[in-house]
Motif scaffolding. Sequence first.
Motif, PDB file in Angstrom:
ATOM      1  N   MET A 138     -37.729 -86.992 -45.274  1.00 20.54           N
ATOM      2  CA  MET A 138     -38.641 -86.264 -46.308  1.00 20.54           C
ATOM      3  C   MET A 138     -38.467 -86.774 -47.591  1.00 20.54           C
ATOM      4  O   MET A 138     -39.331 -87.078 -48.581  1.00 20.54           O
ATOM      5  N   ILE A 139     -37.012 -87.111 -47.980  1.00 21.92           N
ATOM      6  CA  ILE A 139     -36.649 -87.836 -49.206  1.00 21.92           C
ATOM      7  C   ILE A 139     -37.019 -89.149 -49.376  1.00 21.92           C
ATOM      8  O   ILE A 139     -37.666 -89.482 -50.444  1.00 21.92           O
ATOM      9  N   LEU A 140     -36.901 -89.853 -48.147  1.00 19.66           N
ATOM     10  CA  LEU A 140     -37.310 -91.421 -48.198  1.00 19.66           C
ATOM     11  C   LEU A 140     -38.892 -91.233 -48.357  1.00 19.66           C
ATOM     12  O   LEU A 140     -39.436 -92.440 -49.108  1.00 19.66           O
ATOM     13  N   SER A 141     -39.552 -90.382 -47.975  1.00 15.56           N
ATOM     14  CA  SER A 141     -41.059 -90.542 -48.059  1.00 15.56           C
ATOM     15  C   SER A 141     -41.427 -90.437 -49.493  1.00 15.56           C
ATOM     16  O   SER A 141     -42.725 -90.805 -49.906  1.00 15.56           O
ATOM     17  N   MET A 142     -40.625 -89.897 -50.078  1.00 19.17           N
ATOM     18  CA  MET A 142     -40.989 -90.044 -51.856  1.00 19.17           C
ATOM     19  C   MET A 142     -40.484 -91.029 -52.312  1.00 19.17           C
ATOM     20  O   MET A 142     -41.121 -91.195 -53.579  1.00 19.17           O
ATOM     21  N   LEU A 143     -39.699 -91.773 -51.860  1.00 18.48           N
ATOM     22  CA  LEU A 143     -39.321 -93.225 -52.435  1.00 18.48           C
ATOM     23  C   LEU A 143     -40.008 -94.251 -52.098  1.00 18.48           C
ATOM     24  O   LEU A 143     -40.316 -95.370 -52.681  1.00 18.48           O
ATOM     25  N   ILE A 144     -40.517 -94.221 -50.817  1.00 19.65           N
ATOM     26  CA  ILE A 144     -41.156 -95.453 -50.063  1.00 19.65           C
ATOM     27  C   ILE A 144     -42.694 -95.246 -50.072  1.00 19.65           C
ATOM     28  O   ILE A 144     -43.096 -94.106 -49.904  1.00 19.65           O
ATOM     29  N   HIS A 145     -43.388 -96.150 -50.745  1.00 17.53           N
ATOM     30  CA  HIS A 145     -44.860 -96.068 -50.871  1.00 17.53           C
ATOM     31  C   HIS A 145     -45.432 -96.361 -49.249  1.00 17.53           C
ATOM     32  O   HIS A 145     -45.574 -97.637 -48.749  1.00 17.53           O
ATOM     33  N   VAL A 146     -46.124 -95.497 -48.718  1.00 20.15           N
ATOM     34  CA  VAL A 146     -46.417 -95.628 -47.487  1.00 20.15           C
ATOM     35  C   VAL A 146     -48.081 -95.731 -47.609  1.00 20.15           C
ATOM     36  O   VAL A 146     -48.664 -94.836 -48.134  1.00 20.15           O
ATOM     37  N   ASP A 147     -48.629 -96.818 -47.394  1.00 21.06           N
ATOM     38  CA  ASP A 147     -50.067 -97.010 -47.303  1.00 21.06           C
ATOM     39  C   ASP A 147     -50.769 -97.657 -46.185  1.00 21.06           C
ATOM     40  O   ASP A 147     -51.932 -98.131 -45.894  1.00 21.06           O
ATOM     41  N   ASN A 148     -49.682 -98.035 -44.843  1.00 23.30           N
ATOM     42  CA  ASN A 148     -50.260 -98.353 -43.930  1.00 23.30           C
ATOM     43  C   ASN A 148     -49.602 -97.982 -42.853  1.00 23.30           C
ATOM     44  O   ASN A 148     -48.394 -97.286 -42.901  1.00 23.30           O
ATOM     45  N   GLU A 149     -50.118 -98.322 -41.476  1.00 20.32           N
ATOM     46  CA  GLU A 149     -49.022 -98.053 -40.218  1.00 20.32           C
ATOM     47  C   GLU A 149     -47.680 -98.380 -40.163  1.00 20.32           C
ATOM     48  O   GLU A 149     -46.771 -97.772 -39.799  1.00 20.32           O
ATOM     49  N   LEU A 150     -47.544 -99.696 -40.587  1.00 21.09           N
ATOM     50  CA  LEU A 150     -46.436-100.369 -40.742  1.00 21.09           C
ATOM     51  C   LEU A 150     -45.352 -99.643 -41.442  1.00 21.09           C
ATOM     52  O   LEU A 150     -44.111 -99.306 -40.933  1.00 21.09           O
ATOM     53  N   MET A 151     -45.644 -99.482 -42.739  1.00 17.33           N
ATOM     54  CA  MET A 151     -44.799 -98.664 -43.511  1.00 17.33           C
ATOM     55  C   MET A 151     -44.397 -97.349 -43.214  1.00 17.33           C
ATOM     56  O   MET A 151     -43.306 -96.735 -43.251  1.00 17.33           O
ATOM     57  N   PHE A 152     -45.365 -96.646 -42.633  1.00 13.65           N
ATOM     58  CA  PHE A 152     -45.070 -95.156 -42.094  1.00 13.65           C
ATOM     59  C   PHE A 152     -44.034 -95.335 -40.699  1.00 13.65           C
ATOM     60  O   PHE A 152     -43.348 -94.579 -40.876  1.00 13.65           O
ATOM     61  N   GLY A 153     -44.163 -96.645 -39.845  1.00 14.22           N
ATOM     62  CA  GLY A 153     -43.377 -96.588 -38.911  1.00 14.22           C
ATOM     63  C   GLY A 153     -41.874 -97.060 -39.363  1.00 14.22           C
ATOM     64  O   GLY A 153     -40.812 -96.588 -38.869  1.00 14.22           O
ATOM     65  N   LEU A 154     -41.722 -97.813 -40.499  1.00  8.40           N
ATOM     66  CA  LEU A 154     -40.657 -97.999 -41.071  1.00  8.40           C
ATOM     67  C   LEU A 154     -39.865 -97.109 -41.482  1.00  8.40           C
ATOM     68  O   LEU A 154     -38.794 -96.499 -41.565  1.00  8.40           O
ATOM     69  N   LEU A 155     -40.401 -96.132 -42.123  1.00  8.40           N
ATOM     70  CA  LEU A 155     -40.156 -94.890 -42.862  1.00  8.40           C
ATOM     71  C   LEU A 155     -39.606 -93.792 -41.670  1.00  8.40           C
ATOM     72  O   LEU A 155     -38.338 -93.365 -41.764  1.00  8.40           O
ATOM     73  N   LEU A 156     -39.992 -93.857 -40.603  1.00  8.10           N
ATOM     74  CA  LEU A 156     -39.811 -92.825 -39.370  1.00  8.10           C
ATOM     75  C   LEU A 156     -38.528 -93.627 -38.878  1.00  8.10           C
ATOM     76  O   LEU A 156     -37.734 -92.767 -38.155  1.00  8.10           O
ATOM     77  N   SER A 157     -38.346 -94.837 -38.574  1.00  6.41           N
ATOM     78  CA  SER A 157     -37.497 -95.554 -37.977  1.00  6.41           C
ATOM     79  C   SER A 157     -36.037 -95.625 -38.861  1.00  6.41           C
ATOM     80  O   SER A 157     -34.790 -95.996 -38.149  1.00  6.41           O
ATOM     81  N   LEU A 158     -35.942 -95.499 -40.158  1.00  8.42           N
ATOM     82  CA  LEU A 158     -34.823 -95.661 -40.758  1.00  8.42           C
ATOM     83  C   LEU A 158     -33.845 -94.825 -40.451  1.00  8.42           C
ATOM     84  O   LEU A 158     -32.428 -95.156 -40.692  1.00  8.42           O
ATOM     85  N   TRP A 159     -33.871 -93.819 -39.798  1.00  4.63           N
ATOM     86  CA  TRP A 159     -32.921 -92.553 -39.812  1.00  4.63           C
ATOM     87  C   TRP A 159     -33.066 -92.389 -38.128  1.00  4.63           C
ATOM     88  O   TRP A 159     -32.392 -91.287 -37.646  1.00  4.63           O
ATOM     89  N   SER A 160     -33.546 -93.089 -37.176  1.00  7.93           N
ATOM     90  CA  SER A 160     -33.698 -92.794 -36.063  1.00  7.93           C
ATOM     91  C   SER A 160     -33.305 -93.766 -34.911  1.00  7.93           C
ATOM     92  O   SER A 160     -33.305 -93.495 -33.674  1.00  7.93           O
ATOM     93  N   TRP A 161     -32.324 -94.697 -35.451  1.00 10.17           N
ATOM     94  CA  TRP A 161     -31.680 -95.824 -34.446  1.00 10.17           C
ATOM     95  C   TRP A 161     -30.318 -95.463 -34.234  1.00 10.17           C
ATOM     96  O   TRP A 161     -29.853 -95.982 -33.156  1.00 10.17           O
ATOM     97  N   ALA A 162     -29.635 -94.613 -34.834  1.00  5.62           N
ATOM     98  CA  ALA A 162     -28.126 -94.361 -34.829  1.00  5.62           C
ATOM     99  C   ALA A 162     -27.544 -94.116 -33.311  1.00  5.62           C
ATOM    100  O   ALA A 162     -26.699 -94.560 -32.672  1.00  5.62           O
ATOM    101  N   GLY A 163     -28.030 -93.000 -32.948  1.00 10.33           N
ATOM    102  CA  GLY A 163     -27.807 -92.510 -31.486  1.00 10.33           C
ATOM    103  C   GLY A 163     -28.120 -93.515 -30.489  1.00 10.33           C
ATOM    104  O   GLY A 163     -26.954 -93.860 -29.635  1.00 10.33           O
ATOM    105  N   LEU A 164     -28.995 -94.222 -30.366  1.00 11.05           N
ATOM    106  CA  LEU A 164     -29.290 -95.470 -29.423  1.00 11.05           C
ATOM    107  C   LEU A 164     -28.626 -96.532 -29.686  1.00 11.05           C
ATOM    108  O   LEU A 164     -27.757 -97.118 -28.681  1.00 11.05           O
ATOM    109  N   ALA A 165     -27.903 -96.768 -30.917  1.00  9.74           N
ATOM    110  CA  ALA A 165     -27.254 -97.793 -30.974  1.00  9.74           C
ATOM    111  C   ALA A 165     -26.012 -97.567 -30.491  1.00  9.74           C
ATOM    112  O   ALA A 165     -25.177 -98.581 -29.875  1.00  9.74           O
TER     113      ALA A 165
END
Length: 292
Positions: A138-165
């Motif tokens: 939610m905080i990152l969504s206020m800092l990152i300008h989301v205007d396409n699917e790639l940026m939206f996907g990047l926003l959602l992925s920034l905090w969802s990789w650690a468990g899998l790593a």
Amino acid sequence: MGEIKYKLKNTGGFKSFILTIWNNMMSRAGFIILCLFLMVAILGPMILEQPKADYLNRLKPPSMEHLLGTDYSGRDTLIQLILGSRDVLLVAFWAGIISIVIACSVGIIAGLLGGRVDSILMLISNVVITIPSFPVTMILSMLIHVDNELMFGLLLSLWSWAGLAKAIRSQVLTIKHKDFIEASRILGLRKTDIIINDILPNIISYIAVNFIAIMKGAIMASVGLMYLGLVPFQGNHWGMMIQLSLTTSGALMGSGTIAYFLGPVVGIILFQLGCYLFATGLDEALNPRLRV
């Protein structure tokens, strides 16, 4: 050419993968559901045009002319639902791809190199896991300008990789002392070759199953962000449809536009169900040791 065919035959190939999925009743159902979603997402925008506002026919209930009715501005709900499937799938796909790339990079490097590199990467992963992902997103969504699917996907992925790593690191630690890895080292192969030829083939099924899981989570997270109005995304994303159905159409207040709310909700449920069913046979299809 003969050698290539021999290798494909022994590894199962694409035909063997499809047959394994098809012979599993649950994964077959999931495969069919996901293929239907994929066809709609690809063909829908090619056939249909963006519906135009028609305020004379606003908030109409389902009819033969508009199978799912119309929204607050008179636009056809079914067409929006079909066009929105592309946005939903692309956002989830990019979130899954970026998360997998980050998780594989961190997990394989940490497990293979060990030492201080491993400690630093796992410290970062533990910090990311400790902090709840949705509030951070939610905080990152206020800092990152989301205007396409790639940026939206990047926003959602920034905090969802650690468990899998961390899970991939554990897999690498398990197999890095196997005989075939030691043989590759003795032969003087580069670490890049060992990762591509020896490590990735042994964890590809685990990665694929987690890719499906990340896509499922990304859809729910994107809908949540859309509903809260934190992402000014331009498109027909189903989360935006849900948000508009509740705020502008009164879908849950006895309005005839309940289909405007239920359409994307049912679509999300069906896609989640398809992912779950498909994943039941995915590990078996990608791991020859599990096949009977």
